[in-house]
Design an enzyme around this catalytic site. Structure first.
Site, PDB file in Angstrom:
ATOM      1  N   SER A   1     -37.755  27.637   5.772  1.00 47.33           N
ATOM      2  CA  SER A   1     -38.241  26.536   6.607  1.00 47.33           C
ATOM      3  C   SER A   1     -39.726  26.672   6.909  1.00 47.33           C
ATOM      4  O   SER A   1     -40.237  27.784   7.119  1.00 47.33           O
ATOM      5  CB  SER A   1     -37.448  26.562   7.920  1.00 47.33           C
ATOM      6  OG  SER A   1     -38.036  25.715   8.875  1.00 47.33           O
TER       7      SER A   1
ATOM      8  N   TYR B   1     -34.540  30.479  15.836  1.00 48.27           N
ATOM      9  CA  TYR B   1     -34.160  29.861  14.554  1.00 48.27           C
ATOM     10  C   TYR B   1     -35.171  30.248  13.463  1.00 48.27           C
ATOM     11  O   TYR B   1     -34.799  30.736  12.388  1.00 48.27           O
ATOM     12  CB  TYR B   1     -34.084  28.334  14.677  1.00 48.27           C
ATOM     13  CG  TYR B   1     -34.066  27.659  13.327  1.00 48.27           C
ATOM     14  CD1 TYR B   1     -32.945  27.732  12.510  1.00 48.27           C
ATOM     15  CD2 TYR B   1     -35.206  27.001  12.831  1.00 48.27           C
ATOM     16  CE1 TYR B   1     -32.944  27.143  11.242  1.00 48.27           C
ATOM     17  CE2 TYR B   1     -35.207  26.416  11.573  1.00 48.27           C
ATOM     18  CZ  TYR B   1     -34.077  26.494  10.783  1.00 48.27           C
ATOM     19  OH  TYR B   1     -34.087  25.936   9.521  1.00 48.27           O
TER      20      TYR B   1
ATOM     21  N   LYS C   1     -34.883  32.789   9.975  1.00 50.08           N
ATOM     22  CA  LYS C   1     -35.232  32.462   8.577  1.00 50.08           C
ATOM     23  C   LYS C   1     -36.234  33.482   8.028  1.00 50.08           C
ATOM     24  O   LYS C   1     -36.165  33.891   6.873  1.00 50.08           O
ATOM     25  CB  LYS C   1     -35.809  31.045   8.496  1.00 50.08           C
ATOM     26  CG  LYS C   1     -34.784  29.959   8.773  1.00 50.08           C
ATOM     27  CD  LYS C   1     -33.773  29.839   7.635  1.00 50.08           C
ATOM     28  CE  LYS C   1     -32.695  28.818   7.893  1.00 50.08           C
ATOM     29  NZ  LYS C   1     -31.733  28.684   6.802  1.00 50.08           N
TER      30      LYS C   1
HETATM   31  P1  NAD Z   1     -26.750  20.853   8.066  1.00 48.86           P
HETATM   32  O1  NAD Z   1     -26.372  21.353   9.408  1.00 48.86           O
HETATM   33  O2  NAD Z   1     -26.531  19.418   7.759  1.00 48.86           O
HETATM   34  O3  NAD Z   1     -26.043  21.713   6.937  1.00 48.86           O
HETATM   35  C1  NAD Z   1     -25.685  23.068   7.133  1.00 48.86           C
HETATM   36  C2  NAD Z   1     -24.254  23.223   6.674  1.00 48.86           C
HETATM   37  O4  NAD Z   1     -23.848  24.587   6.853  1.00 48.86           O
HETATM   38  C3  NAD Z   1     -23.282  22.355   7.471  1.00 48.86           C
HETATM   39  O5  NAD Z   1     -22.423  21.667   6.583  1.00 48.86           O
HETATM   40  C4  NAD Z   1     -22.504  23.349   8.310  1.00 48.86           C
HETATM   41  O6  NAD Z   1     -21.181  22.922   8.573  1.00 48.86           O
HETATM   42  C5  NAD Z   1     -22.550  24.578   7.414  1.00 48.86           C
HETATM   43  N1  NAD Z   1     -22.346  25.835   8.139  1.00 48.86           N
HETATM   44  C6  NAD Z   1     -22.957  26.225   9.277  1.00 48.86           C
HETATM   45  N2  NAD Z   1     -22.516  27.448   9.629  1.00 48.86           N
HETATM   46  C7  NAD Z   1     -21.617  27.831   8.692  1.00 48.86           C
HETATM   47  C8  NAD Z   1     -20.828  28.984   8.494  1.00 48.86           C
HETATM   48  N3  NAD Z   1     -20.849  30.014   9.356  1.00 48.86           N
HETATM   49  N4  NAD Z   1     -20.015  29.051   7.421  1.00 48.86           N
HETATM   50  C9  NAD Z   1     -19.969  28.019   6.528  1.00 48.86           C
HETATM   51  N5  NAD Z   1     -20.701  26.903   6.667  1.00 48.86           N
HETATM   52  C10 NAD Z   1     -21.521  26.809   7.734  1.00 48.86           C
HETATM   53  O7  NAD Z   1     -28.282  21.231   7.843  1.00 48.86           O
HETATM   54  P2  NAD Z   1     -29.294  20.788   6.701  1.00 48.86           P
HETATM   55  O8  NAD Z   1     -30.337  19.953   7.326  1.00 48.86           O
HETATM   56  O9  NAD Z   1     -28.574  20.314   5.522  1.00 48.86           O
HETATM   57  O10 NAD Z   1     -29.963  22.198   6.403  1.00 48.86           O
HETATM   58  C11 NAD Z   1     -29.539  23.005   5.323  1.00 48.86           C
HETATM   59  C12 NAD Z   1     -30.369  24.275   5.321  1.00 48.86           C
HETATM   60  O11 NAD Z   1     -31.749  23.943   5.232  1.00 48.86           O
HETATM   61  C13 NAD Z   1     -30.212  25.132   6.574  1.00 48.86           C
HETATM   62  O12 NAD Z   1     -30.248  26.494   6.179  1.00 48.86           O
HETATM   63  C14 NAD Z   1     -31.443  24.798   7.374  1.00 48.86           C
HETATM   64  O13 NAD Z   1     -31.809  25.865   8.216  1.00 48.86           O
HETATM   65  C15 NAD Z   1     -32.459  24.580   6.276  1.00 48.86           C
HETATM   66  N6  NAD Z   1     -33.568  23.713   6.655  1.00 48.86           N
HETATM   67  C16 NAD Z   1     -33.308  22.471   7.157  1.00 48.86           C
HETATM   68  C17 NAD Z   1     -34.374  21.654   7.522  1.00 48.86           C
HETATM   69  C18 NAD Z   1     -34.123  20.315   8.162  1.00 48.86           C
HETATM   70  O14 NAD Z   1     -34.986  19.834   8.882  1.00 48.86           O
HETATM   71  N7  NAD Z   1     -32.989  19.655   7.905  1.00 48.86           N
HETATM   72  C19 NAD Z   1     -35.691  22.088   7.334  1.00 48.86           C
HETATM   73  C20 NAD Z   1     -35.923  23.353   6.803  1.00 48.86           C
HETATM   74  C21 NAD Z   1     -34.853  24.162   6.462  1.00 48.86           C
HETATM   75  C1  WQD Z   2     -40.769  15.817  14.553  1.00 53.82           C
HETATM   76  C2  WQD Z   2     -41.769  15.300  15.566  1.00 53.82           C
HETATM   77  C3  WQD Z   2     -41.298  15.935  17.840  1.00 53.82           C
HETATM   78  C4  WQD Z   2     -37.636  13.698  18.342  1.00 53.82           C
HETATM   79  C5  WQD Z   2     -37.665  20.585  12.928  1.00 53.82           C
HETATM   80  C6  WQD Z   2     -37.471  22.061  13.000  1.00 53.82           C
HETATM   81  C7  WQD Z   2     -38.011  22.692  11.751  1.00 53.82           C
HETATM   82  C8  WQD Z   2     -37.419  22.051  10.516  1.00 53.82           C
HETATM   83  C9  WQD Z   2     -37.635  20.592  10.540  1.00 53.82           C
HETATM   84  C10 WQD Z   2     -35.409  23.249  10.003  1.00 53.82           C
HETATM   85  C11 WQD Z   2     -42.119  16.345  16.616  1.00 53.82           C
HETATM   86  C12 WQD Z   2     -41.217  14.450  17.651  1.00 53.82           C
HETATM   87  C13 WQD Z   2     -38.779  14.273  17.819  1.00 53.82           C
HETATM   88  C14 WQD Z   2     -37.766  12.685  19.321  1.00 53.82           C
HETATM   89  C15 WQD Z   2     -40.149  12.874  19.175  1.00 53.82           C
HETATM   90  N1  WQD Z   2     -36.008  22.241  10.458  1.00 53.82           N
HETATM   91  N2  WQD Z   2     -40.013  13.856  18.240  1.00 53.82           N
HETATM   92  N3  WQD Z   2     -39.021  12.314  19.685  1.00 53.82           N
HETATM   93  O1  WQD Z   2     -39.617  19.741  15.209  1.00 53.82           O
HETATM   94  O2  WQD Z   2     -41.072  19.065  13.242  1.00 53.82           O
HETATM   95  O3  WQD Z   2     -39.034  20.317  12.853  1.00 53.82           O
HETATM   96  O4  WQD Z   2     -37.075  20.055  11.755  1.00 53.82           O
HETATM   97  O5  WQD Z   2     -35.903  24.218   9.492  1.00 53.82           O
HETATM   98  O6  WQD Z   2     -37.651  24.019  11.816  1.00 53.82           O
HETATM   99  O7  WQD Z   2     -38.193  22.539  14.113  1.00 53.82           O
HETATM  100  O8  WQD Z   2     -38.825  17.978  13.552  1.00 53.82           O
HETATM  101  O9  WQD Z   2     -37.817  15.769  13.711  1.00 53.82           O
HETATM  102  O10 WQD Z   2     -37.456  17.413  15.606  1.00 53.82           O
HETATM  103  O11 WQD Z   2     -39.691  16.407  15.265  1.00 53.82           O
HETATM  104  O12 WQD Z   2     -41.244  12.512  19.549  1.00 53.82           O
HETATM  105  O13 WQD Z   2     -36.768  12.156  19.844  1.00 53.82           O
HETATM  106  O14 WQD Z   2     -41.163  14.225  16.276  1.00 53.82           O
HETATM  107  O15 WQD Z   2     -41.887  16.239  19.059  1.00 53.82           O
HETATM  108  O16 WQD Z   2     -43.461  16.180  16.924  1.00 53.82           O
HETATM  109  P1  WQD Z   2     -39.733  19.294  13.825  1.00 53.82           P
HETATM  110  P2  WQD Z   2     -38.338  16.868  14.553  1.00 53.82           P
END
Ligand code: NAD
Ligand code: WQD
Length: 341
Positions: free
Chosen positions: A128, A152, A156
């Site tokens: 991330s 979190y 990672k």
């Molecule tokens: P998500 O929550 O939609 O998907 C994660 C999945 O993992 C879910 O289906 C959940 O049920 C499953 N899961 C959680 N704990 C589990 C466990 N103990 N055993 C088996 N399954 C489990 O999230 P996403 O947005 O699809 O994110 C996927 C990956 O990408 C995550 O590792 C997240 O940290 C990373 N990531 C997400 C974002 C984002 O903003 N969406 C950004 C950067 C990194």
């Molecule tokens: C985006 C912007 C908020 C909601 C998160 C995780 C990051 C990664 C991506 C997993 C920010 C603003 C949000 C709202 C708002 N995920 N906001 N009103 O925080 O950049 O990143 O998701 O790895 O680790 O931290 O994403 O979509 O929450 O926020 O104004 O109701 O929108 O303050 O500036 P963020 P976000």
């Protein structure tokens, strides 16, 4: 890795996982999913099967359960793993850090041990941009220092170090950690998308729920940041471009061993107000919003330098903010209450 190879996808029913499973099936891979549905619906996988027109095997298994995971590896000729399963809510991680370390770090260690037991040497890991924390310079390349600011993001970062250590101990291991920026959007069919189980923490699903009338108005967290319009700037990336990045990563797992770290972003910064406006244009009505105080822990700007992956694999994104909003809005309209519709 060739077509027909079996890829095990942890967290495959989730937002990014479901789109990636579809991309893999479309390219001819066999897909096995492990997901305990802690934050997803089995319906997402039903839709993946339907869209792909191909079967996919799924196990309702908690990936921290080593015996159950062992059984999955015993039943399939797994050649590579894509490891999505994790807890991902920053605010929740501040309230329950141990649960985050247990699932994210413990789950990754368990997975690597089972992979070792079955001689599986290839893995792609969901990392991330939050690892970078408060950026010292922009855009962020992979050599920017890791300065995670919450449990979190730290989980990672610890996983990346854990995988680096595992690669030193096992020179045959090939791991690619993909640092995603802000994934949004949905599959263009409107069948797959983001379906948070409670009130969305993230901006895009929140906007979609305001647009459909499930929520009243968007709260903009802070308009006094040192950015052009005072609101935070992020690098939003379409989830289908991201899924395609995973498909390419699978193809490149055989290039070299050790841990590789790559950003996946667009390099384009978009402010909160710009995204609110873009979504309003797509759904045909300006979205009601109010400016409020900053959200604790937010950083002003996160934008990727993704030139490393572009140079290495020729990967670049093709979908802009308008497409991201259009696709997210289509999913929201077709599924007003998510997969429970
Ligand atoms: P998500 O929550 O939609 O998907 C994660 C999945 O993992 C879910 O289906 C959940 O049920 C499953 N899961 C959680 N704990 C589990 C466990 N103990 N055993 C088996 N399954 C489990 O999230 P996403 O947005 O699809 O994110 C996927 C990956 O990408 C995550 O590792 C997240 O940290 C990373 N990531 C997400 C974002 C984002 O903003 N969406 C950004 C950067 C990194
Ligand atoms: C985006 C912007 C908020 C909601 C998160 C995780 C990051 C990664 C991506 C997993 C920010 C603003 C949000 C709202 C708002 N995920 N906001 N009103 O925080 O950049 O990143 O998701 O790895 O680790 O931290 O994403 O979509 O929450 O926020 O104004 O109701 O929108 O303050 O500036 P963020 P976000």
């Amino acid at each position: 890795m060739t077509n027909g190879s079996t890829i095990l996808v942890t967290g495959g029913a989730g937002f990014i996982g479901s789109h990636t499973c579809l991309a893999l099936l479309d390219y001819g891979y066999e897909v096995v999913v492990v997901d305990n549905h802690d934050n997803s619906s089995p319906m997402a996988l039903e839709r993946v099967r339907k869209l792909a027109g191909r079967p996919l095997t799924a196990y309702d298994v908690d990936m921290r359960n080593r015996d159950a995971l062992d059984g999955v590896f015993a039943a399939h000729p797994v050649e590579a793993v894509i490891h999505f399963a994790a807890r991902k809510a920053v605010g929740e991680s501040m309230r329950m850090p141990l649960a985050y370390y247990d699932t994210n770090v413990g789950g990754t260690a368990t997975l690597l041990r089972v992979m070792a037991a079955y001689g599986v040497q290839k893995m792609i890991f969901s990392s991330s941009c939050s690892i970078y924390g408060n950026a010292l310079r922009l855009p962020l390349d992979e050599d920017s220092p890791a300065r995670p600011t919450n449990p979190y993001a730290r989980s990672k970062w610890i996983c990346e170090q854990l995988m680096a250590d595992a690669c030193v101990a096992n020179p045959k291991l090939s791991v690619i950690a993909l640092r995603y920026f802000n994934p949004i959007g949905a599959h263009p069919s409107g069948e797959l998308g983001e379906d948070p189980k409670s009130v969305p923490n993230n901006l895009m699903p929140y906007l979609a729920q305001v647009a459909i009338g499930r929520l009243d108005k968007v709260t903009v967290f802070g308009a006094d940041y040192p950015t052009p319009d005072g609101t935070c700037v992020r690098d939003y990336i379409h989830v289908v471009d991201l899924a395609d990045g995973h498909r390419l990563a699978i193809e490149h797992l055989t290039d070299e061993t050790g841990l590789r770290v790559l950003n996946l972003g667009t390099g384009v910064g978009v402010s909160v107000l710009e995204l609110v406006t873009a979504f309003g244009e797509v759904c045909g009505t300006p979205l009601p919003h109010r400016i409020a105080a900053r959200r604790p822990g937010d950083v002003p700007e996160l934008v990727a330098d993704s030139r490393r992956v572009e140079r290495a694999w020729g990967w670049r994104t093709t979908r802009d903010i308008a497409v991201m909003c259009t696709d997210a809005w289509r999913f929201q309209q077709l599924n007003p209450t998510g997969y429970g519709s």
